[in-house]
Design a protein around this motif. Sequence first.
Motif, short mmCIF file in Angstrom:
data_model
loop_
_atom_site.label_atom_id
_atom_site.label_comp_id
_atom_site.label_asym_id
_atom_site.label_seq_id
_atom_site.Cartn_x
_atom_site.Cartn_y
_atom_site.Cartn_z
N ARG A 436 48.41 -23.92 -64.25
CA ARG A 436 48.41 -25.12 -63.67
C ARG A 436 47.57 -25.52 -62.58
O ARG A 436 46.55 -26.37 -62.41
CB ARG A 436 49.53 -25.92 -63.63
CG ARG A 436 50.30 -26.14 -64.94
CD ARG A 436 51.13 -27.06 -64.99
NE ARG A 436 51.99 -27.48 -66.18
CZ ARG A 436 53.12 -27.19 -66.88
NH1 ARG A 436 53.83 -26.64 -66.03
NH2 ARG A 436 53.61 -27.33 -68.08
N GLN A 437 47.75 -24.65 -61.57
CA GLN A 437 46.96 -24.84 -60.33
C GLN A 437 45.47 -24.58 -60.62
O GLN A 437 44.49 -25.04 -59.97
CB GLN A 437 47.39 -23.89 -59.21
CG GLN A 437 48.48 -24.53 -58.40
CD GLN A 437 49.78 -24.83 -59.07
OE1 GLN A 437 50.67 -24.02 -59.17
NE2 GLN A 437 49.91 -26.15 -59.32
N LYS A 438 45.22 -23.59 -61.34
CA LYS A 438 43.67 -23.15 -61.92
C LYS A 438 43.32 -24.39 -62.61
O LYS A 438 41.95 -24.63 -62.44
CB LYS A 438 43.74 -21.88 -62.55
CG LYS A 438 44.03 -20.71 -61.66
CD LYS A 438 43.85 -19.42 -62.34
CE LYS A 438 44.09 -18.09 -61.44
NZ LYS A 438 43.84 -16.74 -61.97
N THR A 439 43.92 -25.15 -63.51
CA THR A 439 43.35 -26.12 -64.38
C THR A 439 43.12 -27.21 -63.36
O THR A 439 42.28 -27.94 -63.37
CB THR A 439 44.49 -26.60 -65.20
OG1 THR A 439 44.81 -25.34 -66.11
CG2 THR A 439 43.95 -27.62 -66.08
N GLN A 440 44.13 -27.49 -62.45
CA GLN A 440 43.82 -28.89 -61.20
C GLN A 440 42.49 -28.39 -60.62
O GLN A 440 41.73 -29.20 -60.35
CB GLN A 440 45.11 -28.64 -60.31
CG GLN A 440 46.24 -29.26 -60.62
CD GLN A 440 47.19 -29.48 -59.40
OE1 GLN A 440 47.52 -28.13 -58.95
NE2 GLN A 440 47.60 -30.40 -59.17
N ALA A 441 42.19 -27.16 -60.10
CA ALA A 441 40.91 -26.74 -59.46
C ALA A 441 39.79 -26.93 -60.29
O ALA A 441 38.64 -27.43 -59.81
CB ALA A 441 41.03 -25.50 -58.89
N ILE A 442 39.69 -26.79 -61.53
CA ILE A 442 38.88 -26.85 -62.57
C ILE A 442 38.41 -28.41 -62.56
O ILE A 442 37.11 -28.82 -62.62
CB ILE A 442 38.90 -26.31 -63.76
CG1 ILE A 442 38.91 -24.62 -63.79
CG2 ILE A 442 37.89 -26.78 -64.88
CD1 ILE A 442 39.21 -24.05 -65.10
N ILE A 443 39.36 -29.14 -62.71
CA ILE A 443 39.19 -30.67 -62.89
C ILE A 443 38.95 -31.42 -61.55
O ILE A 443 37.84 -32.12 -61.52
CB ILE A 443 40.57 -31.44 -63.47
CG1 ILE A 443 40.84 -30.82 -64.72
CG2 ILE A 443 40.48 -32.84 -63.33
CD1 ILE A 443 42.28 -31.25 -65.38
N LYS A 444 39.19 -30.83 -60.66
CA LYS A 444 38.84 -31.37 -59.15
C LYS A 444 37.42 -31.39 -58.88
O LYS A 444 36.65 -31.99 -58.40
CB LYS A 444 39.56 -30.72 -58.11
CG LYS A 444 39.28 -31.13 -56.75
CD LYS A 444 40.26 -30.13 -55.68
CE LYS A 444 39.72 -30.62 -54.16
NZ LYS A 444 40.05 -31.97 -53.92
#
Length: 595
Positions: A436-444
């Motif tokens: 989830r943190q990696k997904t957040q980073a991609i979206i950010k």
Amino acid sequence: MKDQEIRGLIADVKEGTLSRRSFIQKMAAVGIAAPIASQILVWNDVAMANATLEYKPTKAGGGGPLKILLWQAPTLLNPHFASGTKDQIASRIFYEPLAGWDKEGNLIPCLAAEVPTKANGGLSADGLSVTWKLKPGVKWHDGKPFTADDVVFTWEYAKEPATAAYTTGSYTNIKVEKVDDLTVKVIFQQPTPFWADPFVGTVGQILPKHRFGDYVGAKSREAPDNLKPIGTGPYKFVDFKPGDVLTGERNPDYHIKNQPAFDTLEVKGGGDAVSAARAVLQTGEYDYAWNLQVEDEVLKRMETGGRGKVSTVPSGDIEFIILNPTDPWTEVDGERSSVKTKHPTLSDPKVREAINLLIDRDSVQKFIYGRGGIATASFVNEPKQFKSTKLKYEFNIDKANKILDEAGWKKGSDGIREKDGKKLKYVFQTSINAPRQKTQAIIKQACQRAGIDLELKSVTASVFFSSDVANPDTYTKLYVDMEMYTTTQPQPDPERFLNQFVSWEIANKENKWLGRNVSRYSDPAADEAYKAAQKELDPAKRAALLIKVNEIFCEANIILPLLSRTRVAAAANNVMHDHSGWDVDTWNIAAWYRS
């Protein structure tokens, strides 16, 4: 395939000339998913097996300890308050429903003596009632008999508004009558095509009247058994430290012969998904780990240790993002994100449309989830006949920029878009978990290229998914601009799953934020389609209505689906477990054993 051909195949199953598995395979070949194919057999009075796991022990006990890891730690043990899957899993060890769902979507009796059908008189021809025969001789853990009074009481408890039960949506619009000590009748207000909701699966766990009778309504949170359950399940309660560890011991009076096999049970909470996977697959310290939201490549490396194996099963679960249409930063009548407010910028549909274009779903699937999920634009993905063919996803930063330009959102000197003094700056919340943190980073990163600034917030999973009404960081509070998590489809029919999109289920202070509609968004057309689906007996028409509900929320870009999730778990090589994608992991824990 024509109706006549299907009826012919059903007749072959009844006569024994066609196996149930062959029937399901033939249905799959023409696009009918296994769970629905199995339900077709139930609806047509074909007998189902009583279990999906071949149970080999010849006596109860003797299996030693069973050790389970839930890296999202349970915090309560009342299933009707359990808004988080972790609490539902823990509660199901002690409390049981009339029936549950196996991995193929079959309805399996538990406290019921049999699954109701038209042939055995359980299902009415008009769709207005279902009669359940209860299993005789079942006892509560304190020795009291389980009877129809407990089933009727559970209905009265859950439907009472002041109880503020998470499961209230399954019990509000029905009536439950005691026929005799071992028979109850559920009466619906209108013809009900999907009758297997009340008293079934996750929402169906029965409470003992003699333990909870004094705690209906406003006193519901004061019941001692919210933390010290007296159930009918295979294990009896020993001790519980909320947020840490739960222990149980074998129930010597369990109502299924020779079960359970294990003598003691430990459910350890906390940590993270990676350490949970390692504790089963590499060190062998634990026997089972749930919900392994871990990069697939990491799991593959761990499996080489040889101590355990990863198992995946299809499900209707969905990883998704909510864009908050209300104002999370303004308090009204003691709550933020009140439906009495509008979000200062996310109330603009063009902003929501642009954000949806800034999600690289394919990369999230390929580089993070692997076996754990499939990129999607639809909230409902299984069974296939309920999935929208209209909804599509696209990752297009240029297109997102163009939409925002045309909507009047201009980049300031800091590169962040604004209009009328309002900036596109958001707090994006999820639970602490590496994927989830990696997904957040991609979206950010993508949002930055479109002039949208995201502040990433991560909350400990045991807090984020807590049912604690005093905690401001629970996902149901939605005290942020946007948040991401997985919600589970509790049965192979999406009707109850989609009550997250109806106006009467909006989470708020009055219902202690246990309403199913966390987004706060509502649409009269969605409400109308949902209500129509609840009484539509024609399967095709009903599916179309439920698809419409799904499409309204997804096309409004309030709900941004990311991945259709498979359920991923790990088990020791010698632990035979029964992992279902349509129920909680402990749905059939009585049948687990060590080979």
